[in-house]
Structure formats: C-alpha cells, structure tokens
Design a protein around this motif. Structure first.
Motif, short mmCIF file in Angstrom:
data_model
loop_
_atom_site.label_atom_id
_atom_site.label_comp_id
_atom_site.label_asym_id
_atom_site.label_seq_id
_atom_site.Cartn_x
_atom_site.Cartn_y
_atom_site.Cartn_z
N GLY A 108 0.61 -1.08 0.54
CA GLY A 108 -0.17 0.35 -0.36
C GLY A 108 0.60 1.16 -0.63
O GLY A 108 0.50 2.36 -0.60
N ASP A 109 1.84 1.21 0.60
CA ASP A 109 2.88 2.29 0.20
C ASP A 109 3.47 2.92 -1.19
O ASP A 109 3.47 4.10 -0.73
N ILE A 110 4.01 1.91 -1.37
CA ILE A 110 4.46 1.97 -3.03
C ILE A 110 3.14 2.31 -3.51
O ILE A 110 3.36 3.70 -4.92
N ILE A 111 1.84 2.06 -3.58
CA ILE A 111 1.16 2.44 -4.34
C ILE A 111 0.98 4.48 -3.63
O ILE A 111 0.36 4.85 -5.08
N VAL A 139 2.57 10.57 -8.99
CA VAL A 139 3.29 11.18 -10.53
C VAL A 139 2.09 12.16 -10.64
O VAL A 139 3.09 12.92 -11.81
N PRO A 140 1.52 12.85 -9.81
CA PRO A 140 0.55 13.98 -10.67
C PRO A 140 2.17 15.05 -10.14
O PRO A 140 1.98 16.13 -10.70
N ALA A 141 2.83 15.04 -9.54
CA ALA A 141 4.43 16.31 -9.12
C ALA A 141 5.22 16.02 -10.57
O ALA A 141 6.16 17.14 -10.23
N PHE A 142 5.39 14.69 -11.71
CA PHE A 142 6.03 14.53 -11.73
C PHE A 142 5.26 15.35 -13.00
O PHE A 142 5.60 16.48 -14.23
#
Length: 54
Positions: free
Chosen positions: A2-5, A12-15
C-alpha cells in the motif's frame, strides 16, 4: 504494498506538474524570441518599403 501505491499516487502528479511547468517556461521563452524576430521583420519590411518608394 500500500505504501508503494501511495507513493506512486503522490509522485505521478508531481512529475506531471513539473513537466507542465517546464513546458510552459519553454513556450514562454520561445514566444519572446518570436516576438523579437517579428519586430525585426517588420522593421526590415518598413525599411524596404521606404527604399521602394524612392
């Protein structure tokens, strides 16, 4: 797992935001260059028109 997700959903939004800001900056720089080139073209056309009237 869950931490990875969660990390992916944060990163992803930051990138995407970073790439969008970079793209906007590049577009702004290019548009400034284009304005300068257009001004130079206009001045050359005006000079050519003045010489043509002689």
């Amino acid at each position: 797992m869950g931490d990875i997700i969660a990390a992916i959903f944060i990163l992803v939004p930051a990138f995407i935001a970073a790439f969008a800001l970079r793209w906007i900056r590049i577009m702004r720089i290019n548009s400034e260059k284009q304005v300068e080139q257009n001004e130079e073209i206009i001045s050359l056309l005006k000079a050519d028109a003045r010489e043509g009237n002689r």
